[in-house]
Write an enzyme that holds these catalytic residues in place. Structure first.
Site, PDB file in Angstrom:
ATOM      1  N   HIS A 187     -20.482  23.526  19.183  1.00 58.78           N
ATOM      2  CA  HIS A 187     -20.445  22.086  18.887  1.00 58.78           C
ATOM      3  C   HIS A 187     -21.691  21.471  19.526  1.00 58.78           C
ATOM      4  CE1 HIS A 187     -19.312  17.920  18.565  1.00 58.78           C
ATOM      5  NE2 HIS A 187     -19.470  17.792  19.859  1.00 58.78           N
TER       6      HIS A 187
ATOM      7  N   ASP B  64     -16.918  17.717  13.449  1.00 58.93           N
ATOM      8  CA  ASP B  64     -18.036  18.220  12.636  1.00 58.93           C
ATOM      9  C   ASP B  64     -17.532  18.621  11.242  1.00 58.93           C
ATOM     10  OD1 ASP B  64     -19.884  18.349  15.052  1.00 58.93           O
ATOM     11  OD2 ASP B  64     -18.263  19.684  15.653  1.00 58.93           O
TER      12      ASP B  64
ATOM     13  N   ALA C 271      -8.476   9.698  30.386  1.00 58.88           N
ATOM     14  CA  ALA C 271      -7.578   8.777  29.677  1.00 58.88           C
ATOM     15  C   ALA C 271      -8.109   7.346  29.615  1.00 58.88           C
ATOM     16  CB  ALA C 271      -6.201   8.800  30.350  1.00 58.88           C
TER      17      ALA C 271
HETATM   18  P1  NAX Z   1     -16.169   8.076  28.301  1.00 59.55           P
HETATM   19  O1  NAX Z   1     -17.286   8.153  29.281  1.00 59.55           O
HETATM   20  O2  NAX Z   1     -15.842   6.803  27.631  1.00 59.55           O
HETATM   21  O3  NAX Z   1     -14.829   8.580  29.017  1.00 59.55           O
HETATM   22  C1  NAX Z   1     -14.757   9.738  29.781  1.00 59.55           C
HETATM   23  C2  NAX Z   1     -13.670   9.541  30.790  1.00 59.55           C
HETATM   24  O4  NAX Z   1     -13.476  10.781  31.460  1.00 59.55           O
HETATM   25  C3  NAX Z   1     -13.997   8.503  31.857  1.00 59.55           C
HETATM   26  O5  NAX Z   1     -12.953   7.544  31.939  1.00 59.55           O
HETATM   27  C4  NAX Z   1     -14.111   9.326  33.134  1.00 59.55           C
HETATM   28  O6  NAX Z   1     -13.656   8.618  34.284  1.00 59.55           O
HETATM   29  C5  NAX Z   1     -13.192  10.492  32.806  1.00 59.55           C
HETATM   30  N1  NAX Z   1     -13.413  11.673  33.636  1.00 59.55           N
HETATM   31  C6  NAX Z   1     -14.575  12.169  34.113  1.00 59.55           C
HETATM   32  N2  NAX Z   1     -14.359  13.243  34.872  1.00 59.55           N
HETATM   33  C7  NAX Z   1     -13.018  13.446  34.881  1.00 59.55           C
HETATM   34  C8  NAX Z   1     -12.172  14.400  35.508  1.00 59.55           C
HETATM   35  N3  NAX Z   1     -12.677  15.350  36.315  1.00 59.55           N
HETATM   36  N4  NAX Z   1     -10.848  14.321  35.278  1.00 59.55           N
HETATM   37  C9  NAX Z   1     -10.335  13.358  34.492  1.00 59.55           C
HETATM   38  N5  NAX Z   1     -11.076  12.412  33.893  1.00 59.55           N
HETATM   39  C10 NAX Z   1     -12.416  12.459  34.081  1.00 59.55           C
HETATM   40  O7  NAX Z   1     -16.466   9.253  27.252  1.00 59.55           O
HETATM   41  P2  NAX Z   1     -15.842   9.442  25.800  1.00 59.55           P
HETATM   42  O8  NAX Z   1     -16.651   8.723  24.814  1.00 59.55           O
HETATM   43  O9  NAX Z   1     -14.379   9.194  25.859  1.00 59.55           O
HETATM   44  O10 NAX Z   1     -16.158  11.011  25.565  1.00 59.55           O
HETATM   45  C11 NAX Z   1     -15.512  12.001  26.318  1.00 59.55           C
HETATM   46  C12 NAX Z   1     -16.131  13.352  26.062  1.00 59.55           C
HETATM   47  O11 NAX Z   1     -16.010  13.731  24.698  1.00 59.55           O
HETATM   48  C13 NAX Z   1     -17.623  13.433  26.364  1.00 59.55           C
HETATM   49  O12 NAX Z   1     -17.890  14.640  27.057  1.00 59.55           O
HETATM   50  C14 NAX Z   1     -18.243  13.490  24.986  1.00 59.55           C
HETATM   51  O13 NAX Z   1     -19.518  14.124  24.996  1.00 59.55           O
HETATM   52  C15 NAX Z   1     -17.227  14.295  24.243  1.00 59.55           C
HETATM   53  N6  NAX Z   1     -17.267  14.244  22.779  1.00 59.55           N
HETATM   54  C16 NAX Z   1     -16.945  15.372  22.112  1.00 59.55           C
HETATM   55  C17 NAX Z   1     -16.888  15.430  20.737  1.00 59.55           C
HETATM   56  C18 NAX Z   1     -16.507  16.684  20.029  1.00 59.55           C
HETATM   57  O14 NAX Z   1     -16.541  16.682  18.797  1.00 59.55           O
HETATM   58  N7  NAX Z   1     -16.141  17.782  20.692  1.00 59.55           N
HETATM   59  C19 NAX Z   1     -17.256  14.241  19.912  1.00 59.55           C
HETATM   60  C20 NAX Z   1     -17.160  12.960  20.657  1.00 59.55           C
HETATM   61  C21 NAX Z   1     -17.622  13.008  22.089  1.00 59.55           C
HETATM   62  O15 NAX Z   1     -19.023  12.904  22.109  1.00 59.55           O
END
Ligand code: NAX
Length: 328
Positions: free
Chosen positions: A187, A159, A12
């Protein structure tokens, strides 16, 4: 007033979380008459940042926002969950092997699956956004044996939207005139963006574009590598577009896709199009009465078959790797 829907969002405090939460709270996820209660899950060191976001959410005075709770424990965060947006994941760090990445994420999505199994509402729907999204969804589902597997989706919608936009640009039409592209498979850069059944202004997109070389050498790699291009330009990965795609995915899942239109959804294969059963794979899908149906009977030519098989092979490799790691 209607009972609020519990929406749990993991990660979040991250950048997608920030782009997502205000839209969920404003009613855009489920509809303008549906109150929501937000349940935010973060790692302990990011709880304070999530509290900051919660303060801003309060300051919006959204009429539909019935409450916000913040957790660092998945069991509490998923208690009573109706809609789960699983965004938080472990990114690939420098020198990290793929098996390390799968193991680190297995350590997140296994326990979250267990927590969903323990506490979710009967109508729970889970959308996994955090990468590697398809295999993370498979892991979560494997740890939630009491929840039907088809309630676990992974997100292909970003996508899909990228493909619609590129096709509209090429055809010189507004994006609203383009429909029915498909993102098959994983993906990842090995996905197969397919326009064989797409329409532009109601006519065959293949006929309108009339340029196979563009489709194969420009369209497919542009869509598949768009995430990397955004990172290159912005210095950060896609966030608002990812949040937008998650909103659209869940809204369609709950409220149905428009007549005659399909979208792309990664969900457990039922063997359709030769994809091994159980793999969480991108398919063309329509939503009706709150459930997805894979669009059946589309003709797959030899080129598409080869591209789909390559992507499916990657999903099989990921599944075999997490099986070997004892994560399924
Ligand atoms: P951020 O690094 O900005 O945020 C991720 C957040 O998740 C951080 O605040 C972190 O503390 C939290 N987190 C980590 N482990 C956790 C856990 N066990 N429980 C709860 N929270 C946890 O990443 P963001 O840019 O928001 O991207 C999040 C994810 O989306 C990444 O894995 C990214 O690769 C993926 N994406 C997926 C996409 C898709 O189309 N499926 C596209 C966008 C994005 O790349």
């Amino acid at each position: 007033m209607t009972v609020p829907v519990n929406v749990t969002v993991t990660g979040a405090a991250g950048q997608i979380g920030y782009a997502l939460l205000f839209r969920v709270a404003s009613g855009q996820l489920l509809g303008p008459d549906v109150p929501v209660r937000l349940r935010l899950l973060e790692v302990p060191q990011a709880v304070k940042a999530a509290e900051g976001t919660a303060m801003e959410l309060e300051d919006c005075a959204f009429p539909l926002l019935a409450g916000i709770d913040i957790f660092d424990d998945p069991t509490a965060a998923f208690d009573g969950v109706n809609v789960g947006l699983l965004v938080g994941a472990r990114p690939r760090g420098p020198g990290m092997e793929r098996s390390d990445l799968l193991a680190a994420n297995g350590g997140i999505f296994g326990p979250q699956g267990k927590a969903i199994n323990a506490g979710a509402a009967d109508d729970v729907r889970i959308l996994v956004v955090g990468n590697p999204a398809n295999t993370n969804a498979l892991i979560a589902s494997a740890h939630a044996p009491d929840v039907p597997a088809d309630r676990f989706n992974a997100m292909m919608r970003l996508d899909h939207n990228r493909a619609l936009a590129q096709l509209a640009l090429k055809a010189g039409v507004p994006v609203r005139d383009v429909a029915n592209v498909i993102i098959w498979g994983n993906h990842s850069a090995k996905q197969y963006p397919d326009i064989a059944h797409a329409v532009v202004d109601g006519k065959s997109a293949v006929d309108i574009v009339n340029d196979d070389a563009w489709v194969r050498d420009t369209f497919v790699p542009t869509v598949a590598k768009r995430g990397a291009a955004v990172i290159e330009a912005r210095g950060l990965s896609s966030a608002a577009s990812a949040a937008n795609a998650a909103m659209a995915h869940v809204n369609d899942w709950v409220n149905g896709t428009p007549e005659g239109v399909w979208t792309s959804v990664a969900m457990p294969s039922d063997g359709s199009y030769g994809v091994p059963e159980g793999l969480v794979c991108g398919f063309p899908a329509r939503a009706k009465n709150g459930a997805w149906e894979i669009v059946q009977g589309l003709e797959i030519d030899a080129y598409a078959r080869e591209k789909i098989d390559v992507s499916v092979a990657e999903l099989i490799e990921e599944r075999d790797a997490v099986t070997e790691l004892g994560l399924l």
